[in-house]
Motif scaffolding. Structure first.
Motif, short mmCIF file in Angstrom:
data_model
loop_
_atom_site.label_atom_id
_atom_site.label_comp_id
_atom_site.label_asym_id
_atom_site.label_seq_id
_atom_site.Cartn_x
_atom_site.Cartn_y
_atom_site.Cartn_z
N PRO A 174 0.82 -1.23 0.00
CA PRO A 174 0.00 0.00 0.00
C PRO A 174 0.85 1.27 0.00
O PRO A 174 0.42 2.30 -0.54
CB PRO A 174 -0.81 -0.12 1.30
N ARG A 175 2.04 1.21 0.59
CA ARG A 175 2.91 2.39 0.60
C ARG A 175 3.36 2.77 -0.80
O ARG A 175 3.54 3.95 -1.11
CB ARG A 175 4.12 2.14 1.49
N LEU A 176 3.55 1.75 -1.67
CA LEU A 176 3.96 2.03 -3.04
C LEU A 176 2.83 2.69 -3.82
O LEU A 176 3.05 3.61 -4.61
CB LEU A 176 4.41 0.75 -3.74
N PHE A 229 2.70 6.20 -2.67
CA PHE A 229 3.82 6.94 -3.25
C PHE A 229 3.50 7.35 -4.69
O PHE A 229 3.71 8.49 -5.09
CB PHE A 229 5.08 6.07 -3.22
N LEU A 230 2.96 6.40 -5.47
CA LEU A 230 2.59 6.70 -6.86
C LEU A 230 1.49 7.76 -6.90
O LEU A 230 1.55 8.69 -7.73
CB LEU A 230 2.13 5.43 -7.56
N LEU A 231 0.51 7.64 -6.02
CA LEU A 231 -0.57 8.62 -5.98
C LEU A 231 -0.05 10.01 -5.67
O LEU A 231 -0.39 10.99 -6.34
CB LEU A 231 -1.61 8.20 -4.94
N THR A 232 0.80 10.11 -4.64
CA THR A 232 1.35 11.42 -4.25
C THR A 232 2.21 12.00 -5.35
O THR A 232 2.13 13.20 -5.66
CB THR A 232 2.18 11.28 -2.95
N LEU A 233 3.05 11.17 -5.95
CA LEU A 233 3.90 11.59 -7.07
C LEU A 233 3.03 12.15 -8.20
O LEU A 233 3.31 13.23 -8.75
CB LEU A 233 4.72 10.40 -7.56
N ALA A 234 1.97 11.42 -8.55
CA ALA A 234 1.11 11.84 -9.66
C ALA A 234 0.37 13.12 -9.34
O ALA A 234 0.15 13.96 -10.23
CB ALA A 234 0.12 10.72 -9.99
N LEU A 248 14.40 5.23 2.09
CA LEU A 248 13.85 4.73 0.84
C LEU A 248 13.25 3.35 1.09
O LEU A 248 13.97 2.35 1.15
CB LEU A 248 14.97 4.65 -0.22
N PRO A 249 11.93 3.27 1.27
CA PRO A 249 11.32 2.01 1.67
C PRO A 249 11.05 1.06 0.51
O PRO A 249 10.46 0.00 0.71
CB PRO A 249 10.00 2.47 2.29
N PHE A 250 11.48 1.42 -0.70
CA PHE A 250 11.17 0.59 -1.87
C PHE A 250 12.45 0.07 -2.53
O PHE A 250 13.51 0.69 -2.43
CB PHE A 250 10.37 1.40 -2.90
#
Length: 392
Positions: free
Chosen positions: A149-151, A154-159, A319-321
């Motif tokens: 879910p964190r990824l 992250f994608l949502l916030t980036l976008a 960096l959690p990914f």
């Protein structure tokens, strides 16, 4: 924003992304069928609005781009307000990486476009800047069903940050012939509503009504309606409405499905229709189409990945990914689609050949980005992905 609200938002984006893809595919099929002339002529159909002293002369395509899409940008504004007040963008510790990724994901495509086609056509460089949130999240859910879910966040916030930069570009590049009186009235109305909303519990229905009035004023002022829609959303207060829900979450819950399941599919159907008749291989693989396609599919992952690792080292941000996940997300950001098609329509307004070239580049780049993301998430062995973490 509560975990339940985030889950609802992401599910709506994912479902809308699938419908968006189907609408775009339908448009491409029809644009290359015996019904192509009917499709393209329908988009040019004049649909004027005459309210006595106020008249708008627009085609069906214009109403979709400037009218329906204002609903989409209103939702984008609500997302921004939510993220800035209670979401990822409100926490300085978590904002560094997605903001760095968004900046890199914008600069690298611009640079790549200028290298490839800047001397041929200077208008197309803003096209590969944006990321399609709905399409990218839908693709992530399909490619990685049990994604961290964190990824996804992250994608949502980036976008969201990506879209904010795109909105700034729209405001700077596509606002012209300003009429100061309606612009002044719109700004006064927004300021008055914001001030009153901070002191009094205004009814929630007032905020969409103010957005509608400012949309009409934007049409008169010369400021693009997308910018005014975002501004109208940003004045919504984060105060509780009913129970634990805020005004922002209530409006998102009501309007977001309309945007995801109605507005964006209609826009995709109207904007994605590209006729391949008469196109040669040289036309497809050179000039604006190739520059936009490669800027999206290669510029995005390179920029996102490089800036994430650089920001992590420079600011000491955790960096959690894995490298695999970051590169995969970078590829997904290359799915510009709805936002890129929208910007392409603005950049090449009145130039059908130029808009078609940009549209073709967006479709090719988004498709290639999706295939690359699939290769990263499905074919890159997890063992290698774990080893790659050593570079972080």
């Amino acid at each position: 924003m509560t975990s339940r609200s985030v889950t609802h938002f992401l599910k709506t984006e994912t479902g809308g992304g699938v419908l968006l893809a189907l609408a775009a595919l339908a448009a491409i099929i029809i644009a290359n069928s015996p019904f192509a002339a009917v499709y393209f002529n329908a988009l040019k159909t004049p649909l004027p609005l005459d309210l006595g002293g106020w008249r708008i002369d627009s085609t069906l395509k214009d109403w979709v781009k400037d009218g329906l899409m204002a609903v989409f940008f209103y939702v984008i504004g609500l997302e921004l307000k939510r993220e800035l007040t209670t979401g990822e963008l409100s926490n300085p510790k978590t904002i560094i990486l997605p903001v760095a990724a968004a900046i890199g994901g914008a600069l690298a495509p611009i640079l790549l476009y200028w290298v490839m086609a800047g001397s041929l056509d200077t208008r197309g460089w803003p096209v590969p800047v944006a990321t399609d949130i709905a399409f990218a999240l839908a693709a992530l859910s399909i490619l990685v069903p049990k994604v961290d879910p964190r990824l996804r966040l992250f994608l949502l916030t980036l976008a969201v940050v990506d879209d904010l930069m795109a909105i700034v570009l729209i405001a700077l590049l596509f606002t012209s012939n300003l009429a100061l009186t309606p612009l002044f009235i719109a700004l006064v109305l927004l300021a008055a509503t914001w001030t009153l909303g901070r002191r009094y519990a205004l009814p929630i229905w007032l905020y969409p009504l103010v957005a509608l009035v400012t949309w009409a004023l934007a049409k008169e002022s010369g400021v693009h309606t997308s910018v005014m829609a975002v501004a109208a959303a940003m004045i919504v207060p984060p105060r509780p409405a009913i129970g634990d829900a805020t005004f922002i979450s209530k409006l998102e819950h009501a309007i977001h499905p309309v945007s995801a399941f109605v507005v964006l599919p209609i826009f995709a159907f109207c904007a994605a229709g590209v006729s391949f008749a008469g196109l040669s291989l040289a036309q497809v693989t050179s000039g604006v189409p190739a520059a936009v396609a490669l800027a999206l599919s290669f510029g995005k992952p390179v920029g996102v990945t490089a800036f994430v690792f650089a920001a992590s080292r420079l600011f000491g941000a955790p960096l959690p990914f894995s490298a695999r996940e970051i590169i995969g997300v970078g590829c997904l950001c290359g799915i510009g689609f709805a936002m890129s098609l929208f910007i392409g329509g603005l950049a090449y307004a009145g130039d059908e050949a130029g808009e078609s070239a940009a549209r073709l580049g967006v479709l090719m780049g988004s498709t290639l980005s999706l295939l690359m993301a699939g290769a990263v998430f499905r074919l890159w062995p997890r063992a290698q992905a774990t080893k790659a973490d050593g570079i972080t």
